[in-house]
Enzyme design. Structure first.
Site: not given
Ligand code: GUN
Length: 284
Positions: A52, A96, A119
């Site tokens: 990211k 996350q 998200d």
């Molecule tokens: N863990 C796995 N996929 C995601 C996501 O799209 N967002 C977040 N915050 N955590 C994740």
């Protein structure tokens, strides 16, 4: 058979975002700022969070990654989120998942201001998706819809089958396919005779979290198969999807590889959401 190149499609989306971001400092005095919070050292999360940050760099988006120890108290994390909510220099906040067991993911998701919820997990953003009112859309489902569009597949009138009913992927992608006028069926662990259902699919989206669970007999000739899985092959230990790619691919019209299919699109959509949060926070 088309191998759906998520890397390339996401690269062009990120390039378009980079061009838009480059124009922002002159108008607004700064670029968008995404804060990513990781709690603990879950190995997959370490990789995702790093990717990211890399994507932010590619798009010219400012990134701050905050790493907190595994034993961080829930209250301390919620306070950190509140401080980020109040910080005018922050446009997007992502915590996350998964979080350590002593922290409520629901509380964390609710605490992130909906305006900064890149998200699209906040209950008000989820409601917006289901009620068709303005909202931040979740990244993986948006990425899947963009992949279909990029290869010229209009879901209208088609039969779509989704395997999986999670809040993050299965449920929202089923809703997006429905809104794109597909006829949608959702399968899950309690589905009886799943192959009889999946064999009807023109578009098959697999978000089951089980390595190679979709076998050739489950797929209709000429179907489009989207594999959201990110698993380890129990035999080889290599990264693989929820679809037995080698057996299934020859039957399909188009299929996503793992890695290099849906994964890069999720991150490109996160960049798009960060830009959207910035623009909405700067709207008078
Ligand atoms: N863990 C796995 N996929 C995601 C996501 O799209 N967002 C977040 N915050 N955590 C994740």
């Amino acid at each position: 058979m088309i191998l759906i190149d998520g890397k390339q499609i996401s690269a062009s989306l990120k390039e378009s975002i980079r061009e838009q971001v480059a124009l922002l400092p002159e108008k607004y005095g700064r670029v968008p700022h995404l804060v990513v919070v990781r709690v603990g050292e879950d190995p997959a999360s370490v990789v995702y969070v790093r990717n990211k940050a890399k994507a932010c760099e590619a798009c010219g988006i400012r990134n701050t990654t905050i790493v907190l120890p595994e034993e961080t108290a829930e209250e301390a994390l919620l306070e950190k989120i509140c401080a980020l909510n109040a910080d005018d220099s922050v446009d997007g906040i992502l915590v996350q998942l998964p979080l350590p067991g002593h922290i409520s993911e629901a509380k964390v998701i609710e605490t992130i201001a909906r305006e900064k919820d890149v998200d699209g997990f906040h209950p008000l953003n989820v409601a917006g998706l289901w009620q068709k009112t303005p909202h931040m859309a979740p990244c993986t489902p948006s990425g899947i819809m963009k992949l279909l569009e990029a290869i010229g597949i209009d879901p209208k009138g088609k039969r779509a089958v989704v395997i999986g009913r999670s809040n993050i992927v299965g449920l929202p992608v089923a809703k997006m396919l429905l809104d794109a006028n597909a006829t949608v069926t959702t399968c899950h662990t309690r589905t009886v005779d799943m192959p009889s259902v999946t064999r009807e699919a023109d578009i098959l989206v697999v978000a089951a979290g089980r390595p190679k669970m979709v076998t050739a007999d489950m797929v209709k000739e000429g179907a489009v198969v989207i594999d959201v899985g990110m698993d380890r092959d129990p035999e080889t230990g290599k990264l693989c999807g929820d679809v037995d790619f080698d057996a299934v691919a020859p039957k399909t019209m188009a299929i996503t590889p793992v890695p290099g299919g849906v994964g890069p699109m999720t991150i490109a959509c996160l960049m798009e959401n960060t830009l959207k949060c910035f623009l909405e926070l700067h709207r008078q």
